[in-house]
Design an enzyme around this catalytic site. Structure first.
Site, PDB file in Angstrom:
ATOM      1  N   GLN A  84       0.812  -1.227   0.000  1.00 44.78           N
ATOM      2  CA  GLN A  84       0.000   0.000   0.000  1.00 44.78           C
ATOM      3  C   GLN A  84       0.843   1.274   0.000  1.00 44.78           C
ATOM      4  OE1 GLN A  84      -2.661  -1.499   3.421  1.00 44.78           O
ATOM      5  NE2 GLN A  84      -4.002  -0.187   2.217  1.00 44.78           N
ATOM      6  N   CYS A  96     -10.679   0.249   3.082  1.00 35.96           N
ATOM      7  CA  CYS A  96      -9.252   0.079   2.796  1.00 35.96           C
ATOM      8  C   CYS A  96      -8.679   1.432   2.412  1.00 35.96           C
ATOM      9  CB  CYS A  96      -9.070  -0.927   1.660  1.00 35.96           C
ATOM     10  SG  CYS A  96      -7.340  -1.238   1.258  1.00 35.96           S
ATOM     11  N   LEU A  97      -7.531   1.757   2.979  1.00 39.30           N
ATOM     12  CA  LEU A  97      -6.907   3.047   2.664  1.00 39.30           C
ATOM     13  C   LEU A  97      -6.557   3.157   1.182  1.00 39.30           C
ATOM     14  CD1 LEU A  97      -4.569   3.397   5.779  1.00 39.30           C
ATOM     15  CD2 LEU A  97      -6.723   4.587   5.347  1.00 39.30           C
ATOM     16  N   GLU A 146      -4.753  -7.575   6.043  1.00 38.01           N
ATOM     17  CA  GLU A 146      -3.401  -7.153   5.661  1.00 38.01           C
ATOM     18  C   GLU A 146      -2.627  -8.280   4.983  1.00 38.01           C
ATOM     19  OE1 GLU A 146      -3.205  -4.084   5.674  1.00 38.01           O
ATOM     20  OE2 GLU A 146      -4.721  -3.637   7.181  1.00 38.01           O
TER      21      GLU A 146
END
Ligand code: CO
Length: 159
Positions: free
Chosen positions: A54, A92-93, A135
């Site tokens: 990410q 989710c970022l 994750e």
């Protein structure tokens, strides 16, 4: 190292299978500094988990903040998942503005390495177990939208 930028879809790194980290290289790779930067980026974005892909690094490295203290895991592997599952709301970022309900194991055991290169094993449940599953999925290029049960535009945890 300047502040990290969180990458979003459709960045291809989010769909790659991340590479395992050679534990002997922890010092050389600057993973303590990377962990510090990732925790800052996660907190700034008001998330409770962040995986290295990410921030554009395709390595098996995650940070999670559900416990009072942040948890950092190198090469995390889920070694056992409970048969019992539950639906929970996720975001989710790397996928801004989307949330959905995802079915996850209620309990998981996870093994990995600490920043000191020591092997560690955790028995987790509830939200911590959910974040770890989310994750670890990132490390295999899997996103929560692949598993979502019912898409809803509501607030939720950003992982
Ligand atoms: Co995520």
């Amino acid at each position: 190292m300047q502040n990290l930028t969180i990458v979003t879809l459709p960045n291809a790194v989010l769909r790659q299978k991340a590479k395992a980290i050679n534990i002997k290289d922890i010092g050389k790779l600057g993973l303590k500094e990377l962990a510090r930067k990732m925790i800052i980026a996660m907190r700034q974005a008001k998330g409770i988990g962040l995986a290295a892909p990410q921030i554009g690094k395709s390595i098996r490295f995650i940070v999670v903040e559900v416990l009072p203290e942040p948890l950092v895991l190198i090469n995390p592997v889920i070694t056992h998942s409970s048969f019992a599952k539950e639906l929970g709301q996720e975001g989710c970022l790397s996928i801004p503005g989307q949330w959905g309900f995802v079915k996850r194991a209620i309990k998981v055991d996870v093994e990995g390495y600490t920043l000191d290169g020591k092997k560690t094993k955790l028995n987790t449940e509830g939200l911590l177990a959910r974040v770890i599953q989310h994750e670890v999925d990132h490390l295999d290029g899997v996103l929560f939208i692949d598993k979502v049960d019912k898409s809803q535009l509501l607030g939720g945890y950003k992982l």
